[in-house]
Every structure is written in structure tokens, then in C-alpha cells.
Design an enzyme around this catalytic site. Structure first.
Site, PDB file in Angstrom:
ATOM      1  CB  ALA A 136      11.124  -9.419  -1.889  1.00  0.00           C
ATOM      2  CE  LYS A 173      -0.158  -3.447  -5.814  1.00  0.00           C
ATOM      3  NZ  LYS A 173      -0.377  -2.357  -4.859  1.00  0.00           N
ATOM      4  CG  ASP A 179      -1.198  -0.095  -1.133  1.00  0.00           C
ATOM      5  OD1 ASP A 179      -0.541  -0.972  -1.857  1.00  0.00           O
ATOM      6  OD2 ASP A 179      -1.601  -0.260  -0.237  1.00  0.00           O
TER       7      ASP A 179
END
Length: 353
Positions: A15, A96, A177
Site C-alpha cells: 500500500a 497481483k 508470490d
């Protein structure tokens, strides 16, 4: 509308990357931050000058003065919040992977199809200058017809723990990841071909390597060495319509001599290494020629990539450009990833419809 009014769901490290780019964009007004930890949401909102903070993202989505949102939460909530945001009439940039499963991704795509909102997936490495330059060469036909690619991201001791290591939350380990980054880059540069078969393997033989104390590693705040239900390493061969193929491998933990990243694509007129640095190989005057485009940095630039990604999302939301990473691309990547896990589990090649 000359400014896009933005809310951010999630207040962690990803973020912050979004917020840094939003804060620097002249056509963005930051309105609110939501996080399950209200104190953290307030601290982040104050840091970036956002007017409001919420501990329930539903309240953020209900706000009429927010046009678009970034979703920077755990993987198990990406599809949930993306769907809710679309239905609330917001433009959406979702980190993602788009989702943990194809079923979740289809729900987001269906919601997007029923709306007129921009839904963009956070494939940030597409937006780095090295990728943008190589894509321009490919789009101009300089490399010819793409038929083969290799994508690799290997970490020797790189399991971050916490939710990243919990399959029910993350959906998978290094494949979902970090492997997704190089898979997407290679697939995108190949022209986003439709995958037809996948053969994959996953391994969980080394665990989280918590015993290794001599090498630095990123660990999340809730790191717990006793919790790890994801793979150590995955590899795959992906075949596409028309006969093109891609080889992929990715690891959190492998007895390799070094950490490494590599993305290479090959066409009938030339090839290129995108990572770790951009180099292009072709033929001129009956000779093999290597070309090195002059970029401020030949390799991936994280800050610049997030700046470009946010700029593309803002431009798309304001009707000035098309999204570089539409929701359909997110769905296709999830289909490939799910097929790799299915192939590994069943010990057979998987056909995609």
C-alpha cells in the site's frame, strides 16, 4: 473530471508503494485509507494527507467522493474486495495475484464485464522502463514471431513467513508470490498467447529454512517458523496456441549458489534478456548483433515501475488511456498458475479449455 479521487484498502508495505505514487501524481486526490487495524489506517492516512481512515473497507467503498481504489490486502481477499469495489462503481487496481483460484478470478471478470469501470491488475513489472522499451521493439516486429521464453526467479533463503507461508491465505508459495512476476513478464512480451497445456512440479522438501541465520531475509511482522504450508519451489512448461512455449521456475528456498532472476524471450528475428538487464540480440548484414538500449537503469526500477503503473491506472480511470494490465490478463495468469498446481498434484499434464 480532471482528478481521480482515490481510496486505498490495506495499509502495509505494498500500500505504501501505491500511496507514494498516488501522492506524487498531480491528477490524484487521496481521500481515504482502510485497514483492519484502525490505528494503522489513521497513521497511514495522516502520513499521506488523506482525509479519512476506516477499519471496514465497506465504508470506504460506500463513499460517494471516491472514484477509484487500490486493493493492497492479503491474497484471500483480493477477489472479494475487487468485486465489491466494482459493484460500488469504483475503478479498481488490485494487487497481483488477481485471486487464489480461477473461480475467484472469474467472479471478478464477470463483475467487470457488467460494469463500465476500469479493472487493472497489479503486474507492476510491466511498467518498468526496461519492459516498456523491449515491448516497443517487439510491437514494432523487430524480434519477429515470438515462439519461446524462459522465466526464473530463484531465492535461496526467501520464505517471508506470516500469511505468505499459509496456503489458505496466500493460495500458494513462491509461484503465486514472486514467480507470477516473471511468468507474467514473459507471457506479456510473447503477446499474451492462450495457454493450451501445462506440466508442472512443486516441491516442499526444505521448509522455511528458519535454521539459516547467516543470510539476511525479509520477514513479515507475524513471522512464525512453525507455520509453513506452501511449496519451496515450482517449475513448469507451458505450451500455447500456435506452438510457442515457456519454461518457468521459482523458489523461496533452493540450494542454489546465488539468488537470481531471469526473463528471456525469443522470436524468429531476434531475442532479448529483460532481466537482470535489458539486452537484445538480432542479425544485421549476415552478422549477429547485440543491442543494449540506453535506459537510466537497464534493469527493473521498483519506484519508477509503481509510478508508471499508478499513472496508467489514473489515465485509464480518467478516460485518457487503456489499461496495460486488464482484468482478463489477470484471469489468464491465474488459469496457468492453478494448472501448474493441479499438474504437480496429479503428476500429469493439464489441458486448458
Amino acid at each position: 473530471m480532471t482528478k481521480l479521487r482515490i481510496g486505498v484498502i490495506g495499509a502495509g508495505s505494498i500500500a505504501a508503494a501505491h500511496l507514494d505514487a498516488y501522492a506524487a501524481h498531480p491528477d490524484v486526490e487521496l481521500i481515504a485509507v482502510a485497514d483492519i487495524n484502525l490505528d494503522r489506517a489513521r497513521a497511514v492516512a495522516d502520513r499521506y494527507g488523506a482525509a479519512r481512515a476506516y477499519d471496514d473497507a465497506h465504508d470506504l467503498l460506500a463513499a460517494d467522493d471516491i472514484d477509484g481504489v487500490s486493493i493492497c490486502t492479503w491474497n484471500d481477499t483480493h477477489a472479494v474486495w475487487a468485486t465489491a469495489a466494482i459493484e460500488a462503481g469504483k475503478h479498481v487496481l488490485v494487487e497481483k495475484p488477481l485471486s487464489r483460484t480461477v473461480a475467484e478470478a472469474l467472479a471478478v471478470e464477470q463483475a467487470a464485464a457488467a460494469s463500465d469501470r476500469v479493472v487493472q491488475v497489479g503486474f507492476v513489472r510491466r511498467h518498468s522502463p526496461n519492459c516498456q522499451v523491449l515491448k516497443s521493439f517487439i510491437d514494432a516486429g523487430e524480434l519477429g514471431e515470438m515462439y519461446y521464453a524462459k522465466a526464473s526467479l530463484i531465492r535461496r533463503v526467501g520464505n517471508p513467513g506470516g500469511w505468505f507461508a499459509q496456503k489458505d491465505i496466500a493460495g500458494g508459495g513462491p509461484l503465486l508470490d514472486i514467480g507470477i512476476h516473471v511468468l507474467d513478464l514473459a507471457w506479456y512480451l510473447m503477446g499474451a498467447p492462450k495457454a493450451v497445456t501445462v506440466s508442472g512440479n512443486t516441491y516442499d522438501v526444505l521448509g522455511n529454512r528458519a535454521n539459516i541465520t547467516t543470510m539476511p531475509r525479509y520477514q513479515v511482522s507475524d513471522y512464525d517458523p512453525t507455520k509453513n504450508s506452501v511449496e519451496d519451489m515450482a517449475n513448469a512448461v507451458i505450451r500455447f496456441e500456435g506452438g510457442a512455449s515457456l519454461m518457468l521456475d521459482s523458489s523461496y528456498s533452493l540450494h542454489a549458489t546465488r539468488d537470481s532472476i531471469g526473463v528471456s524471450v525469443y522470436g524468429d528475428k531476434g531475442g532479448a534478456d529483460l532481466e537482470p538487464d535489458l539486452h537484445i540480440a538480432t542479425e544485421m548484414h549476415d552478422s549477429v548483433v547485440n543491442i543494449t538500449p540506453q535506459i537510466s537503469s537497464g534493469s527493473f526500477e521498483l519506484g519508477k515501475a509503481f509510478t508508471n503503473e499508478i499513472a496508467n491506472f489514473v489515465d485509464a480511470g480518467l478516460g485518457r488511456a487503456e489499461s496495460v494490465a486488464p482484468v482478463g490478463h489477470g484471469l489468464e495468469i491465474v488459469k496457468i498458475l492453478e494448472a501448474i498446481y493441479a499438474s504437480a498434484q496429479d503428476g500429469r499434464e493439464v489441458q486448458l479449455g
